[in-house]
Write a protein that holds these residues in place. Sequence first.
Motif, PDB file in Angstrom:
ATOM      1  N   ALA A  60      36.218  45.816  47.376  1.00  0.00           N
ATOM      2  CA  ALA A  60      37.068  45.702  48.562  1.00  0.00           C
ATOM      3  C   ALA A  60      36.298  46.090  49.824  1.00  0.00           C
ATOM      4  O   ALA A  60      36.481  45.482  50.892  1.00  0.00           O
ATOM      5  CB  ALA A  60      38.309  46.584  48.399  1.00  0.00           C
TER       6      ALA A  60
ATOM      7  N   GLY B 260      38.622  42.109  46.256  1.00  0.00           N
ATOM      8  CA  GLY B 260      37.901  43.309  45.875  1.00  0.00           C
ATOM      9  C   GLY B 260      37.501  43.252  44.410  1.00  0.00           C
ATOM     10  O   GLY B 260      36.396  43.660  44.030  1.00  0.00           O
ATOM     11  N   PHE B 261      38.391  42.729  43.582  1.00  0.00           N
ATOM     12  CA  PHE B 261      38.038  42.537  42.176  1.00  0.00           C
ATOM     13  C   PHE B 261      36.883  41.554  42.055  1.00  0.00           C
ATOM     14  O   PHE B 261      35.940  41.770  41.281  1.00  0.00           O
ATOM     15  CB  PHE B 261      39.242  42.035  41.383  1.00  0.00           C
ATOM     16  CG  PHE B 261      38.987  41.910  39.904  1.00  0.00           C
ATOM     17  CD1 PHE B 261      39.342  42.926  39.045  1.00  0.00           C
ATOM     18  CD2 PHE B 261      38.372  40.783  39.372  1.00  0.00           C
ATOM     19  CE1 PHE B 261      39.095  42.829  37.673  1.00  0.00           C
ATOM     20  CE2 PHE B 261      38.112  40.674  38.018  1.00  0.00           C
ATOM     21  CZ  PHE B 261      38.479  41.704  37.172  1.00  0.00           C
TER      22      PHE B 261
ATOM     23  N   CYS C 105      45.117  35.797  42.993  1.00  0.00           N
ATOM     24  CA  CYS C 105      44.007  35.045  43.596  1.00  0.00           C
ATOM     25  C   CYS C 105      44.477  33.694  44.118  1.00  0.00           C
ATOM     26  O   CYS C 105      44.048  33.243  45.189  1.00  0.00           O
ATOM     27  CB  CYS C 105      42.891  34.859  42.568  1.00  0.00           C
ATOM     28  SG  CYS C 105      41.939  36.353  42.228  1.00  0.00           S
TER      29      CYS C 105
ATOM     30  N   ASP D  71      42.568  42.092  49.835  1.00  0.00           N
ATOM     31  CA  ASP D  71      41.511  43.051  49.567  1.00  0.00           C
ATOM     32  C   ASP D  71      41.492  43.481  48.102  1.00  0.00           C
ATOM     33  O   ASP D  71      40.430  43.758  47.540  1.00  0.00           O
ATOM     34  CB  ASP D  71      41.662  44.272  50.472  1.00  0.00           C
ATOM     35  CG  ASP D  71      41.302  43.960  51.918  1.00  0.00           C
ATOM     36  OD1 ASP D  71      40.656  42.917  52.160  1.00  0.00           O
ATOM     37  OD2 ASP D  71      41.676  44.750  52.801  1.00  0.00           O
ATOM     38  N   LEU D  72      42.667  43.531  47.471  1.00  0.00           N
ATOM     39  CA  LEU D  72      42.713  43.876  46.052  1.00  0.00           C
ATOM     40  C   LEU D  72      42.133  42.758  45.191  1.00  0.00           C
ATOM     41  O   LEU D  72      41.309  42.999  44.297  1.00  0.00           O
ATOM     42  CB  LEU D  72      44.148  44.178  45.633  1.00  0.00           C
ATOM     43  CG  LEU D  72      44.771  45.453  46.192  1.00  0.00           C
ATOM     44  CD1 LEU D  72      46.246  45.534  45.824  1.00  0.00           C
ATOM     45  CD2 LEU D  72      44.023  46.682  45.683  1.00  0.00           C
TER      46      LEU D  72
ATOM     47  N   GLN E 256      34.960  49.210  40.403  1.00  0.00           N
ATOM     48  CA  GLN E 256      34.868  47.765  40.619  1.00  0.00           C
ATOM     49  C   GLN E 256      35.660  47.344  41.866  1.00  0.00           C
ATOM     50  O   GLN E 256      35.083  46.851  42.832  1.00  0.00           O
ATOM     51  CB  GLN E 256      35.361  47.003  39.381  1.00  0.00           C
ATOM     52  CG  GLN E 256      34.450  47.162  38.170  1.00  0.00           C
ATOM     53  CD  GLN E 256      34.899  46.350  36.971  1.00  0.00           C
ATOM     54  OE1 GLN E 256      35.830  45.565  37.036  1.00  0.00           O
ATOM     55  NE2 GLN E 256      34.229  46.539  35.845  1.00  0.00           N
ATOM     56  N   VAL E 257      36.957  47.550  41.834  1.00  0.00           N
ATOM     57  CA  VAL E 257      37.789  47.065  42.938  1.00  0.00           C
ATOM     58  C   VAL E 257      37.459  47.790  44.245  1.00  0.00           C
ATOM     59  O   VAL E 257      37.373  47.148  45.307  1.00  0.00           O
ATOM     60  CB  VAL E 257      39.288  47.212  42.602  1.00  0.00           C
ATOM     61  CG1 VAL E 257      40.150  46.805  43.800  1.00  0.00           C
ATOM     62  CG2 VAL E 257      39.640  46.356  41.393  1.00  0.00           C
TER      63      VAL E 257
ATOM     64  N   LEU F 218      46.279  39.073  38.082  1.00  0.00           N
ATOM     65  CA  LEU F 218      45.051  38.859  38.847  1.00  0.00           C
ATOM     66  C   LEU F 218      44.890  37.392  39.214  1.00  0.00           C
ATOM     67  O   LEU F 218      44.569  37.058  40.364  1.00  0.00           O
ATOM     68  CB  LEU F 218      43.846  39.334  38.030  1.00  0.00           C
ATOM     69  CG  LEU F 218      42.470  39.101  38.652  1.00  0.00           C
ATOM     70  CD1 LEU F 218      42.320  39.897  39.943  1.00  0.00           C
ATOM     71  CD2 LEU F 218      41.368  39.484  37.660  1.00  0.00           C
TER      72      LEU F 218
ATOM     73  N   GLY G  17      33.798  43.198  43.322  1.00  0.00           N
ATOM     74  CA  GLY G  17      33.461  44.250  42.371  1.00  0.00           C
ATOM     75  C   GLY G  17      32.824  43.686  41.113  1.00  0.00           C
ATOM     76  O   GLY G  17      31.962  44.319  40.489  1.00  0.00           O
TER      77      GLY G  17
ATOM     78  N   ALA H 137      39.501  50.278  38.792  1.00  0.00           N
ATOM     79  CA  ALA H 137      39.938  50.545  40.166  1.00  0.00           C
ATOM     80  C   ALA H 137      38.843  51.208  41.001  1.00  0.00           C
ATOM     81  O   ALA H 137      38.553  50.791  42.130  1.00  0.00           O
ATOM     82  CB  ALA H 137      41.191  51.421  40.152  1.00  0.00           C
TER      83      ALA H 137
END
Length: 744
Positions: A61, A81-82, A240, A77-78, A56-57, A236, A85, A53
């Motif tokens: 993000a 963001g991954f 996506c 964004d999550l 990376q994320v 995840l 990241g 979190a």
Amino acid sequence: MTVQTHAPSRVSSRVPSLVTYAALVVALLFWCTYALINQLPIGSLVKAGAAIAVLQVLPGALIWRTVRPRDGWLLEDLMMGFAMGFTVAVPAQTIAGLMHSRIPAIVVPLLVIAVFLGVPVLRRRVLEARWTPLSWWMGPLIALLSLVAYPQTRDYFNQNLLWSDQAWRPHVDAYLHQALASEILTRGPVGWPTVDGEDLGYQWFAHAWIAHVTATSGVGLDHVLTRVLPAIMPLLAVGCFVVLGLRLGGPKVAAITAVLSMAGGQGQPWGLVGGALPITPLSPTLGLGIPTLVALVLVLATRWRGTAQRGAFWLIPVLTIIATGTKGSTSPIVIAGLGLAVLAMLLWNRKMVLPIVIDAAVMGVALVATMAIVFHGSVAGLKLDIHASADQTGLAALLGGLTSDTMVYSVSAAVILAALTRGALAFALPFSRATRVDPVSWLLIGATIAGAFAVGIFAHPGKSQGYFTATAIPLAAVGSALGAQQLWRAFGARRSLLVAAVGAVAGLVFVKGVLVFTGRLSSRDYDHFWKLAVIAAVVLVVAGVVGAFVGGHKWAQTALTAVALTGLLAGVFNVADALRKTIEHPTEYALTNVRTLGAVTSAELRAARYIRDHSNVEDLVMTNRHCTAPREPRNGCDSRRWLVTAFTERQSLVEGWTATPKATEIAPNGRDSVFVNYWKPQILELNDNFIAAPTADAQKKLWDLGVRWVYVENTRPHAKDLAPYATLGLRTKDASAWKLNPPK
């Protein structure tokens, strides 16, 4: 542009969005709890989750918010963001590994956060990016679809234990992935970890991600690989898919995209199991390739549609490199889609030709650079060979082999057509001017075609050509979702529902009724194959005729749509049937004994971990076990044994040599590389003879090669005592760890 990237709608109530994110939190808790009850310590979960979190994320993000359209979603964004990241974690961990220090793995992400919050122009973009609420049903849908991955995750957890009082048999590739991650964690990508002196020409970026989580959290590689990653991957991946659909078409397109990605399949009448998902715990490279693939496509789409922020262009080479190094099948299918988009734009939208050509050129250069630097020019035995490709298909196996060119080309055509069915409705996009002039439509169609044709014309020793099809799944799914939306608008609700009903009935008959009428295929029964093919063709023709009948003045379009839906929904029914069977009949993984093929024990792992905890990262380790069975390591040895390298986290002199570029080069056909003899027999003989009957001469030679530790497994010939040539560090009931003494 005529077609715009979907902009979020603004609603006054935040309640629907709260329901969505509450459902996602519940789903995440479910997957985490499931990992906890399957041996993952709660401390490992908390520490790994915090590292992902924060390091990376969060930086990812911030990067994404500076390039995406101003209006977006928290979910976007999550998920992205991954993805971004990931692009931070890979170079950070590479630097950390090369420096033999975990500090850069932590410092680099923190520097990224500092830059994007400290530089005024970047901070302004981050703060100006807005969140829009999602529909209430989006979160529950994502949570529900993530459960499609439950059966395979259950089986993976049951097979790949973290510890046991008895021996167990992990998946044959599990410790290879852990060994590769250990290489990036401790030494960087300097060589193949299980065989000294071999190049690391492989897609190792996913392993760098695993290593980065370990480096930043202190959680063991095996915990990250076999528990944390499988626990977060279902949510995840589905998230996506939803973000991809949201950006390209809106909430309804997002829903269809997610459903077809997770619950769609290959429509075929042969009775083959069709439950393959776009993610599997057995392949961390496949699952971790999804976020960067989606990010790359969204950057291209938002740039072409004029909604991306300035600077998005520079993400294209970065994402191409990261996506390719994570899963080698990713960038080629996107570039294939770009090629088709260029041809289409030459006909219908010439002002877009130059931007697409530039993007394709940038991606092409990045792909070539990645192949040279990361893969060292190796394609791991992938080759264009229709005959070999057809022989590797499940349909050929069902038929017991192919005996003529006619059967080879027929089977190749059959598997290509089946692979196209998930994206069948995408081919409706060119029939509307609005989507015909949009290069995104052609990108999706081209990627779908490339993924399907790869499985029918390429061959690979490990049958990895199928990963091209799997990688293209979300692009085929969103293409069909956009096509479905367009057809609904063109046909109207009543006609669309009638055509869908025709496709559903015909799809069920296609995947089930044909087999009921003719019986299942049997080995060498080629007449039965042709009978099935003819009856399946008749089903498609009937579906087309009925579709034309309900279509009125749009009979041609509805006829084609009914045929496309037959194949698409046949795939859905096939997956549903496969899921039902796996839920009702879970795979049993009985505990075994130490001499069983592929067996490992907690005592063996303890000896390996002792070496890890008492050695330097540059120390070389040797072992007397090289095969999945405790046998002589030549003439039929399955050399997929990687336990020592994985758990010592040290370079092995020679453990298992399958999957090395050299093994594939020597034996490029089929599974030959699994059984190829080691190409340095004198090293293997020196290695094994010292452990069986140590001598001062062998000790000196091994010391000069860099060996510092000896892992002795009791299932193979070994001396009772290696003294005075080595000092005992730890002895367990199944293995022992020795430190090689300097020669006198």
